[in-house]
Design a protein around this motif. Structure first.
Motif, mmCIF file in Angstrom:
data_model
loop_
_atom_site.group_PDB
_atom_site.id
_atom_site.type_symbol
_atom_site.label_atom_id
_atom_site.label_comp_id
_atom_site.label_asym_id
_atom_site.label_seq_id
_atom_site.Cartn_x
_atom_site.Cartn_y
_atom_site.Cartn_z
ATOM 1 N N MET A 1 0.808 -1.247 -0.086
ATOM 2 C CA MET A 1 -0.095 -0.023 0.005
ATOM 3 C C MET A 1 0.911 1.262 0.011
ATOM 4 N N ILE A 2 0.346 2.371 -0.750
ATOM 5 C CA ILE A 2 1.263 3.743 -0.675
ATOM 6 C C ILE A 2 1.524 4.212 0.583
ATOM 7 N N SER A 3 0.593 3.984 1.532
ATOM 8 C CA SER A 3 0.737 4.699 2.913
ATOM 9 C C SER A 3 1.894 3.862 3.472
ATOM 10 N N THR A 4 1.902 2.607 3.367
ATOM 11 C CA THR A 4 2.917 1.608 4.077
ATOM 12 C C THR A 4 4.283 1.903 3.597
ATOM 13 N N VAL A 5 4.439 2.168 2.336
ATOM 14 C CA VAL A 5 5.744 2.645 1.836
ATOM 15 C C VAL A 5 6.218 3.760 2.107
ATOM 16 N N ILE A 6 5.101 4.848 2.154
ATOM 17 C CA ILE A 6 5.786 6.053 2.625
ATOM 18 C C ILE A 6 6.015 6.196 4.172
ATOM 19 N N ARG A 7 5.495 5.515 4.937
ATOM 20 C CA ARG A 7 5.651 5.424 6.362
ATOM 21 C C ARG A 7 7.113 4.716 6.519
ATOM 22 N N ARG A 8 7.383 3.886 5.714
ATOM 23 C CA ARG A 8 8.692 2.980 5.870
ATOM 24 C C ARG A 8 9.919 3.555 5.329
ATOM 25 N N CYS A 9 9.815 4.471 4.019
ATOM 26 C CA CYS A 9 10.734 4.996 3.196
ATOM 27 C C CYS A 9 11.040 6.251 3.860
ATOM 28 N N PHE A 10 10.088 7.240 4.103
ATOM 29 C CA PHE A 10 10.346 8.618 4.246
ATOM 30 C C PHE A 10 11.494 8.820 5.288
ATOM 31 N N PRO A 11 11.474 8.243 6.639
ATOM 32 C CA PRO A 11 12.502 8.316 7.430
ATOM 33 C C PRO A 11 13.674 8.092 7.147
ATOM 34 N N ALA A 12 13.596 6.964 6.268
ATOM 35 C CA ALA A 12 15.074 6.494 5.789
ATOM 36 C C ALA A 12 15.731 7.487 4.827
ATOM 37 N N ALA A 13 14.821 8.224 4.047
ATOM 38 C CA ALA A 13 15.487 9.198 3.031
ATOM 39 C C ALA A 13 15.712 10.220 3.842
ATOM 40 N N ALA A 14 15.057 10.811 4.660
ATOM 41 C CA ALA A 14 15.554 12.090 5.557
ATOM 42 C C ALA A 14 16.579 11.789 6.285
ATOM 43 N N GLN A 15 16.875 10.683 6.597
ATOM 44 C CA GLN A 15 18.080 10.345 7.466
ATOM 45 C C GLN A 15 19.389 10.503 6.358
ATOM 46 N N VAL A 16 19.207 10.086 5.149
ATOM 47 C CA VAL A 16 20.221 10.401 4.144
ATOM 48 C C VAL A 16 20.872 11.562 3.822
ATOM 49 N N VAL A 17 19.562 12.573 3.700
ATOM 50 C CA VAL A 17 19.764 14.097 3.496
ATOM 51 C C VAL A 17 20.610 14.549 4.949
ATOM 52 N N ALA A 18 20.036 14.153 6.144
ATOM 53 C CA ALA A 18 20.819 14.718 7.266
ATOM 54 C C ALA A 18 22.190 14.371 7.291
ATOM 55 N N ASP A 19 22.595 13.158 6.958
ATOM 56 C CA ASP A 19 23.773 12.691 6.880
ATOM 57 C C ASP A 19 24.715 13.357 6.002
ATOM 58 N N ARG A 20 24.186 13.945 4.916
ATOM 59 C CA ARG A 20 24.787 14.525 3.590
ATOM 60 C C ARG A 20 24.604 15.984 3.704
ATOM 61 N N ALA A 21 24.191 16.690 4.948
ATOM 62 C CA ALA A 21 23.584 17.993 4.913
ATOM 63 C C ALA A 21 24.815 18.737 4.956
ATOM 64 N N GLU A 22 25.962 18.685 5.391
ATOM 65 C CA GLU A 22 27.235 19.470 5.372
ATOM 66 C C GLU A 22 27.469 19.439 3.867
ATOM 67 N N ASP A 23 27.678 18.260 3.175
ATOM 68 C CA ASP A 23 27.986 18.428 1.622
ATOM 69 C C ASP A 23 27.004 19.289 0.932
ATOM 70 N N ILE A 24 25.921 19.196 1.248
ATOM 71 C CA ILE A 24 24.929 19.991 0.470
ATOM 72 C C ILE A 24 24.922 21.539 0.946
ATOM 73 N N ASN A 25 25.306 21.723 2.088
ATOM 74 C CA ASN A 25 25.643 23.132 2.651
ATOM 75 C C ASN A 25 26.726 23.658 1.837
ATOM 76 N N LYS A 26 27.763 23.275 1.691
ATOM 77 C CA LYS A 26 28.918 23.796 0.782
ATOM 78 C C LYS A 26 28.622 23.981 -0.509
ATOM 79 N N LEU A 27 27.548 23.335 -1.268
ATOM 80 C CA LEU A 27 27.367 23.744 -2.485
ATOM 81 C C LEU A 27 26.438 25.112 -2.847
ATOM 82 N N ASN A 28 25.786 25.785 -1.604
ATOM 83 C CA ASN A 28 24.973 26.659 -1.405
ATOM 84 C C ASN A 28 25.356 28.065 -1.712
#
Length: 553
Positions: A1-28
């Motif tokens: 179900m779409i709702s189940t996929v979002i609940r499972r995947c959104f936190p994982a994707a958000a964590q990847v962005v958090a882990d790479r936040a400083e790399d993204i900051n340097k491009l800004n």
């Protein structure tokens, strides 16, 4: 179900962005080189994660879409965060139209991206090519093309990740300031990073990169265009302050009229949301006029005013230090904060309240003096306040404070993480170290703490009641006050006793990693029923060993 996929995947994707936040900051470098895009996107996504995770098991896609819309609006930080919130809102609304809530078809995905484009472009008065909006538009166009083929959903998702990175690689050709600085657009790169991580999680890929050669090639093309150069030019904006806040309208309010007025005070103006709740963002040299104008129509709260000039200098210093292969020599901030927390949710909340460095530790894994001292140095501030958030850690924190010769350090003797929350609410970055310590210490004196856990060995409660291994214990301010066999029962009784001793107005409660969402939601409902005059503020703390930690104020 779409709702189940979002609940499972959104936190994982958000964590990847958090882990790479400083790399993204340097491009800004656009719209201003203030080096905060990755941080702002991460904070925005983190708020969504908390709202989605707070939903009960079996929540519908409509419930999740509302949580995404509300969470991203309330948590949106900076220009990139506000735009990201509107992209998420549009895509979530589009997925609500998928029939049957089963796995989305290519047509469902294309429809959701079209909705994302419509909502995001409506929010931005002056869309600029070569930014996150360009990537959004390009991915949507690619989805429209693929919808007409016989492609599978899995193949389509992989293809959209490729398109996202290819679009990111084209951003320097569309926005001159990016080419001048040798970077791709930071917001666009952050968005592509989130999309790839989400797709990886959805398709069950265990590694950090997608395993399709075309995606790797697309990412390599992005990397080849990133050779970050030092550039102190302040070309993106003539304005110094980034102003952002939440706004609750109390009388008829015309968002378009507000945007027109804000445009006379600055640039990058955004007013997003729906009546009566909005998020406002604008770069201006006169924050007082921005706030005064909006106050005519309602209330403002969660106000953040950033000096982009100073942030730009910090970004330049970081890049220079990286390129020199030496530690950062950026100017020290006046005041910083270190806190100790055992759970990932606790750490996220502390960071959102302004804690610079969170040291991992708690009741059974006390950090050392060296750990806390290293965190103090990492803050890079003239003065640092340490929140041990546990009575057993106070001595190590004080030892670190005494040993530190790089900053003035003080310890506010918080015994629980919720006390740490209250202490951070009392901070004033314009006040002295001594005044902040006094205010924070006074704030935690008003906080009474409770913990619920299971006994690991035989013992006795404060009143002599025998405790057997496996019993549920209710602990108040470090003393075992209650023993039972039910987590909910002990929690409710402990709260009732504390309220009888001294009635409080609000209760902050944190769910441990062993308490699932359904059980936590049921417990919160029971507390609200038993204590109707107590305002309950639930969060996922994810702390180990203690299924429930709470505070009453």
């Amino acid at each position: 179900m779409i709702s189940t996929v979002i609940r499972r995947c959104f936190p994982a994707a958000a964590q990847v962005v958090a882990d790479r936040a400083e790399d993204i900051n340097k491009l800004n470098v656009f719209p201003v080189p203030d080096g905060d895009t990755g941080t702002n996107m991460s904070l925005t996504l983190g708020t969504v994660v908390r709202e989605v995770q707070a939903l009960p098991e079996g929540a519908s896609i409509e419930d999740i879409a509302r949580a995404i819309t509300h969470g991203s609006l309330m948590g949106a930080r900076g220009n990139s965060g506000v735009i990201t919130s509107q992209i998420l809102r549009g895509i979530a609304e589009g997925l609500c139209d998928a029939k049957g809530q089963e796995d989305p078809t290519p047509a469902d995905i294309a429809h959701a991206w079209r909705r994302g484009v419509k909502v995001a472009f409506k929010a931005v008065r002056k869309p600029v090519e070569g930014t996150i909006l360009t990537v959004l538009k390009d991915v949507s166009a690619r989805a429209d093309q693929l919808e007409k083929t016989k492609i599978t959903t899995r193949e389509m998702l992989d293809a959209l990740v490729v398109e996202a990175y290819e679009s990111v690689a084209r951003t320097p050709d569309l926005l001159p300031v990016l080419k001048e600085n040798g970077v791709v657009d930071s917001g666009a790169f952050g968005f592509a990073t989130f999309l790839e991580a989400f797709v990886n999680a959805a398709l069950g890929k265990s590694d950090g990169l997608t395993d399709f050669k075309t995606t790797v090639d697309a990412k390599a093309d992005v990397t080849s265009k990133v050779a970050i150069e030092l550039n102190d030019d302040w070309e993106g904006s003539q304005y110094r302050y980034c102003n952002e806040f939440l706004f609750h309208a109390e009388k008829p309010f015309d968002a378009d009229e507000a945007l027109s007025y804000l445009a006379t005070l600055g640039d990058c103006e955004l007013v997003v949301g729906s009546y009566p709740d909005f998020k406002v963002h604008v770069h201006s040299n006169e924050p007082n006029l921005v706030l005064a104008y909006m106050l005519q129509y309602g209330q403002i709260f969660e106000v953040f005013i950033h000096n982009m000039d100073m942030e730009s200098q910090d970004r330049t210093a970081k890049i220079a230090a990286d390129q020199a292969g030496a530690p950062s020599t950026q100017a020290k901030k006046p005041l910083g904060f270190v806190a100790v927390a055992a759970g990932s949710g606790e750490a996220d909340i502390l960071r959102s309240l302004g804690v610079d460095v969170v040291v991992s530790g708690g009741q059974t894994m006390n950090p050392s003096t060296a750990d806390i001292l290293a965190a103090i140095d990492e803050v890079n501030a003239e003065s640092v306040i340490v929140l041990p958030d546990n009575g057993n850690i106070r001595m190590a924190a004080e030892a670190a404070a005494s040993a530190c010769d790089s900053a003035r350090v003080a310890v506010v003797p918080t015994k629980t993480v919720p006390q740490g929350f209250s202490a951070m609410f009392a901070t004033d970055l314009d006040a002295s170290l001594e005044d902040n310590v006094e205010a924070m210490t006074e704030a935690i004196a008003e906080v009474r703490g409770g913990e619920v856990t299971r006994a690991v060995r035989d013992s006795a409660a404060a009143d002599g009641t025998p405790i057997h291994a496996g019993d549920v214990m209710g602990i108040q301010d470090g003393s075992i006050e209650l023993v039972g066999d039910s987590l909910d029962g002990v929690t409710l009784e402990l709260i009732a006793r504390m309220q009888a001793d001294e009635e409080g107005d609000s209760l902050t409660i944190l769910a441990g990693q062993d308490l699932d969402d359904a059980a936590f939601s049921a417990l919160v409902d029971a507390i609200e029923a038993a204590q109707p005059d107590l305002e309950v503020d639930p969060h996922r703390g994810e702390q180990p060993l203690y299924p429930v930690i709470f505070s009453i104020e």
